[in-house]
Design a protein around this motif. Structure first.
Motif, PDB file in Angstrom:
ATOM      1  N   UNK A 184       0.999  -1.205  -0.035  1.00 24.97           N
ATOM      2  CA  UNK A 184       0.127   0.004  -0.036  1.00 24.97           C
ATOM      3  C   UNK A 184       0.700   1.326   0.099  1.00 24.97           C
ATOM      4  N   UNK A 185       0.311   2.275  -0.780  1.00 25.27           N
ATOM      5  CA  UNK A 185       1.003   3.552  -0.924  1.00 25.27           C
ATOM      6  C   UNK A 185       0.232   4.801  -0.605  1.00 25.27           C
ATOM      7  N   UNK A 186       0.924   5.944  -0.204  1.00 27.00           N
ATOM      8  CA  UNK A 186       0.039   7.202  -0.215  1.00 27.00           C
ATOM      9  C   UNK A 186      -0.101   7.701  -1.659  1.00 27.00           C
ATOM     10  N   UNK A 187      -1.277   8.217  -1.669  1.00 27.63           N
ATOM     11  CA  UNK A 187      -1.630   8.852  -3.094  1.00 27.63           C
ATOM     12  C   UNK A 187      -0.679   9.898  -3.346  1.00 27.63           C
ATOM     13  N   UNK A 216       5.437   4.057   1.071  1.00 30.55           N
ATOM     14  CA  UNK A 216       4.716   2.662   1.449  1.00 30.55           C
ATOM     15  C   UNK A 216       4.081   3.284   2.677  1.00 30.55           C
ATOM     16  N   UNK A 217       2.839   2.770   2.984  1.00 28.15           N
ATOM     17  CA  UNK A 217       2.139   2.958   4.355  1.00 28.15           C
ATOM     18  C   UNK A 217       2.178   1.898   5.147  1.00 28.15           C
ATOM     19  N   UNK A 218       3.012   2.254   6.221  1.00 28.96           N
ATOM     20  CA  UNK A 218       3.168   1.109   7.438  1.00 28.96           C
ATOM     21  C   UNK A 218       2.207   0.550   8.035  1.00 28.96           C
ATOM     22  N   UNK A 219       1.120   1.384   8.464  1.00 33.54           N
ATOM     23  CA  UNK A 219       0.036   0.759   9.225  1.00 33.54           C
ATOM     24  C   UNK A 219      -0.827   0.029   8.096  1.00 33.54           C
ATOM     25  N   UNK A 220      -1.108   0.652   7.090  1.00 35.89           N
ATOM     26  CA  UNK A 220      -1.960  -0.055   5.986  1.00 35.89           C
ATOM     27  C   UNK A 220      -1.609  -1.528   5.452  1.00 35.89           C
ATOM     28  N   UNK A 221       0.021  -1.384   5.391  1.00 40.84           N
ATOM     29  CA  UNK A 221       0.722  -2.697   5.356  1.00 40.84           C
ATOM     30  C   UNK A 221       0.248  -3.591   6.473  1.00 40.84           C
ATOM     31  N   UNK A 222       0.394  -3.230   7.588  1.00 41.49           N
ATOM     32  CA  UNK A 222       0.150  -4.027   8.875  1.00 41.49           C
ATOM     33  C   UNK A 222      -1.053  -4.800   8.683  1.00 41.49           C
ATOM     34  N   UNK A 223      -2.055  -3.781   8.065  1.00 45.22           N
ATOM     35  CA  UNK A 223      -3.660  -4.091   8.418  1.00 45.22           C
ATOM     36  C   UNK A 223      -3.958  -5.198   7.304  1.00 45.22           C
ATOM     37  N   UNK A 224      -3.226  -5.032   6.223  1.00 43.53           N
ATOM     38  CA  UNK A 224      -3.536  -5.667   5.068  1.00 43.53           C
ATOM     39  C   UNK A 224      -3.163  -7.163   5.009  1.00 43.53           C
ATOM     40  N   UNK A 225      -1.988  -7.417   5.803  1.00 45.75           N
ATOM     41  CA  UNK A 225      -1.241  -8.789   6.093  1.00 45.75           C
ATOM     42  C   UNK A 225      -1.447  -9.060   7.357  1.00 45.75           C
ATOM     43  N   UNK A 226      -2.507  -8.585   8.427  1.00 49.22           N
ATOM     44  CA  UNK A 226      -2.639  -9.019   9.655  1.00 49.22           C
ATOM     45  C   UNK A 226      -2.649 -10.581   9.884  1.00 49.22           C
ATOM     46  N   UNK A 227      -3.631 -11.262   8.960  1.00 50.89           N
ATOM     47  CA  UNK A 227      -3.472 -12.878   9.342  1.00 50.89           C
ATOM     48  C   UNK A 227      -2.267 -13.515   8.980  1.00 50.89           C
ATOM     49  N   UNK A 228      -1.590 -13.037   7.772  1.00 49.32           N
ATOM     50  CA  UNK A 228      -0.135 -13.537   7.821  1.00 49.32           C
ATOM     51  C   UNK A 228       0.687 -13.273   8.895  1.00 49.32           C
ATOM     52  N   UNK A 229       0.669 -12.053   9.396  1.00 50.89           N
ATOM     53  CA  UNK A 229       1.401 -11.886  10.700  1.00 50.89           C
ATOM     54  C   UNK A 229       1.005 -12.501  11.689  1.00 50.89           C
ATOM     55  N   UNK A 230      -0.337 -12.655  11.716  1.00 51.30           N
ATOM     56  CA  UNK A 230      -0.727 -13.629  13.086  1.00 51.30           C
ATOM     57  C   UNK A 230       0.073 -15.096  12.882  1.00 51.30           C
TER      58      UNK A 230
END
Length: 547
Positions: A514-517, A522-536
């Protein structure tokens, strides 16, 4: 200059409390353990016994260090777990002997970094936990074995050292920032006047909410005494005659919490948010645990925000939450009111400012706020005249301490945390990690392999690295090559800051992060949220300590 009779220290607090509460238990220490490693039973240590034990350790270290020619007021490194009653005796005993502890966490396992920090503080010796003795090579100062039991201590029939009179600017402790800057933590020297302000603040936080049957609050060890959080909480507990229970480990199981409430009378829970979350989730499936947590006068958490769902569930089910906001440099600064809205207020007696951030600063956060948000974002600044403003070496050019922590004022004098204006994240035990430093190192050492990268892991045991690659190298080989090239960089960092396994390196398709418009960052928090299941899955986040 004010002297020790007008400014308090941890030692004067202990003396006063031992006089007021001599027979009350100051600690419950483990007596036996279960097969799972949990504490099965505890035994009490009274306030007067705590004072006598501190004096025993003071006699011992006073004799040992003076015999080695180390004069009082010298800095002595202490590399300890900080999780046991005996660790407290080493720390308090050393100061009672007239020395200045420089406290090292066991999460900093690189002796070279420890040696550099000893040099920066002009330390004269190092007391080390037995588990680290095998790492010591070429230590620049004499080393001493830190006893793990009271019976290992020999006072040599030495006299109790004279309690030194200190001036307000004299240093009492040296802590270290919980994250590395330019490859090493910073020294955080704590003066007597700063310590006195910390005693004032901790008194507010630990004030009893109600009186238990035994007329004494009982709380739980929060973390290592080599970090500021538990040192702060113990100061507050001692002032109110509170008893502190020593658990098996920082992330103690819900089974152990049940025993502590039932057998030790715990009525106040102090934990970092990640660990409290585990108990809240267990309470959903364990009626007995929920019933006992509802009896707590206080469930105080710090370091990170609780997940909103958990916070709402806890309030709806009668668990009395409070949020405490602090840092190594300043200790606690803000606390929530205890209402369901959990708004934060500054602690009494301090001088803080909440200043609008400059427009350019909002662009440094990978999660760029909207115009409406950035217009109302305020940075918490500890003013120079505030008693808890840290040492001048940590302040900005204007003389104030700029925390970098951002807030929104929801109504006059009430705030909610909105993260930071930099690239630091906090691990599960609320220690800090500079993600940008990791990313910069990856780009510098692996530029031919990595086209873009971002480090995430807020509230996790360690960071994870997401990369978009330039290479057609097989993924596992690519990950191992990145590990090899960055190994030296990570070897100098705290355990919670390290990328040390291929499992926490994730390769994704080019352009998929994910990136800013506007700038395309690259958007750190958006990356964390998008891949939360994988991170878990990566962190094996499923908690297994339930009954």
């Amino acid at each position: 200059m004010a002297h020790i009779h007008s400014l308090r220290s941890h030692l004067t607090v202990l003396q006063t409390s031992a006089s007021h509460f001599p027979s009350l238990p100051a600690f419950y220490v483990p007596q036996s353990f279960s097969e799972s490693g949990d504490v099965a039973s505890w035994e009490p240590v009274s306030y007067i016994q705590f004072l006598l034990d501190v004096e025993l350790f003071a006699r011992h270290w006073g004799h040992v260090l003076r015999h080695d020619g180390v004069p009082p007021r010298s800095v002595i490194g202490m590399w300890l777990s900080g999780m046991t009653y005996v660790d407290v005796l080493h720390i308090y005993g050393l100061t009672r002997a007239g020395y200045i502890p420089q406290l090292f966490s066991i999460r900093l396992p690189n002796p070279d970094v420890v040696y550099e920090l000893l040099g920066k503080a002009n330390a004269c010796a190092l007391l080390v936990d037995p588990s680290f003795e095998g790492l010591l090579k070429h230590c620049p100062v004499p080393t001493h074995h830190a006893a793990t039991t009271i019976s290992d201590i020999n006072s040599h029939d030495a006299p109790l050292p004279t309690l030194l009179k200190l001036k307000e600017d004299d240093i009492v402790f040296i802590f270290h920032t919980s994250g590395s800057t330019s490859g090493t933590p910073k020294l955080v020297p704590c003066s007597l006047s700063w310590l006195d302000s910390t005693i004032t603040k901790s008194h507010q936080i630990a004030k009893p909410v109600s009186r238990t049957e035994r007329n004494q609050d009982v709380t739980v060890w929060m973390g290592s005494m080599c970090h500021i959080a538990q040192s702060f909480m113990l100061l507050g507990s001692l002032q109110h005659g509170t008893c502190t229970v020593q658990p098996s480990k920082q992330a103690f199981s819900s089974n152990e919490l049940l025993l502590m409430i039932r057998d030790c009378g715990v009525n106040r829970l102090n934990q970092f948010a990640t660990f409290l979350t585990h108990h809240l989730r267990h309470s959903r499936q364990t009626p007995k645990l929920l019933a006992l947590m509802q009896t707590l006068d206080d469930a105080l958490y710090s370091g990170l925000a609780l997940p909103q769902e958990e916070e709402e569930w806890a309030h709806a089910n009668g668990i009395k939450l409070r949020n405490l906001f602090g840092s190594t440099e300043c200790a606690a600064m803000l606390v929530s009111t205890g209402d369901s809205d959990m708004y934060l207020q500054p602690l009494d007696g301090m001088s803080y400012a909440f200043l609008p951030i400059a427009e350019t600063e909002t662009e440094t956060e990978t999660e760029t706020p909207s115009e409406e948000q950035s217009a109302s974002l305020l940075e918490l600044v500890i003013l120079a005249e505030s008693p808890d403003c840290p040492a001048s070496s940590l302040r900005a050019a204007d003389g104030h301490f700029h925390t970098g922590d951002l807030f929104q004022e929801v109504r006059p004098g009430y705030y909610i945390s909105k993260g930071r204006d930099d690239d630091w994240i906090k691990s599960e035990n609320s220690l800090r990690c500079d993600t940008k430093a990791i990313e910069d190192n990856v780009r510098a050492t692996c530029g031919d392999l990595v086209s873009e990268c971002v480090v995430v892991g807020n509230g996790r045991p360690s960071p994870a690295l997401f990369i978009e690659t330039n290479s057609d190298m097989p993924q596992l080989k690519l990950k191992r090559e990145i590990l090899r090239r960055t190994r030296q960089f990570h070897s100098r960092r705290y355990l919670h800051e390290r990328i040390s396994s291929a499992d926490v390196i994730v390769v994704v398709e080019k352009g998929s992060l994910p990136r800013t418009a506007t700038k395309g960052n690259v958007r750190r928090r958006a990356t964390e949220e998008a891949f939360r299941t994988l991170l878990d899955k990566i962190y094996n986040a499923e908690w297994t300590g339930t009954s």
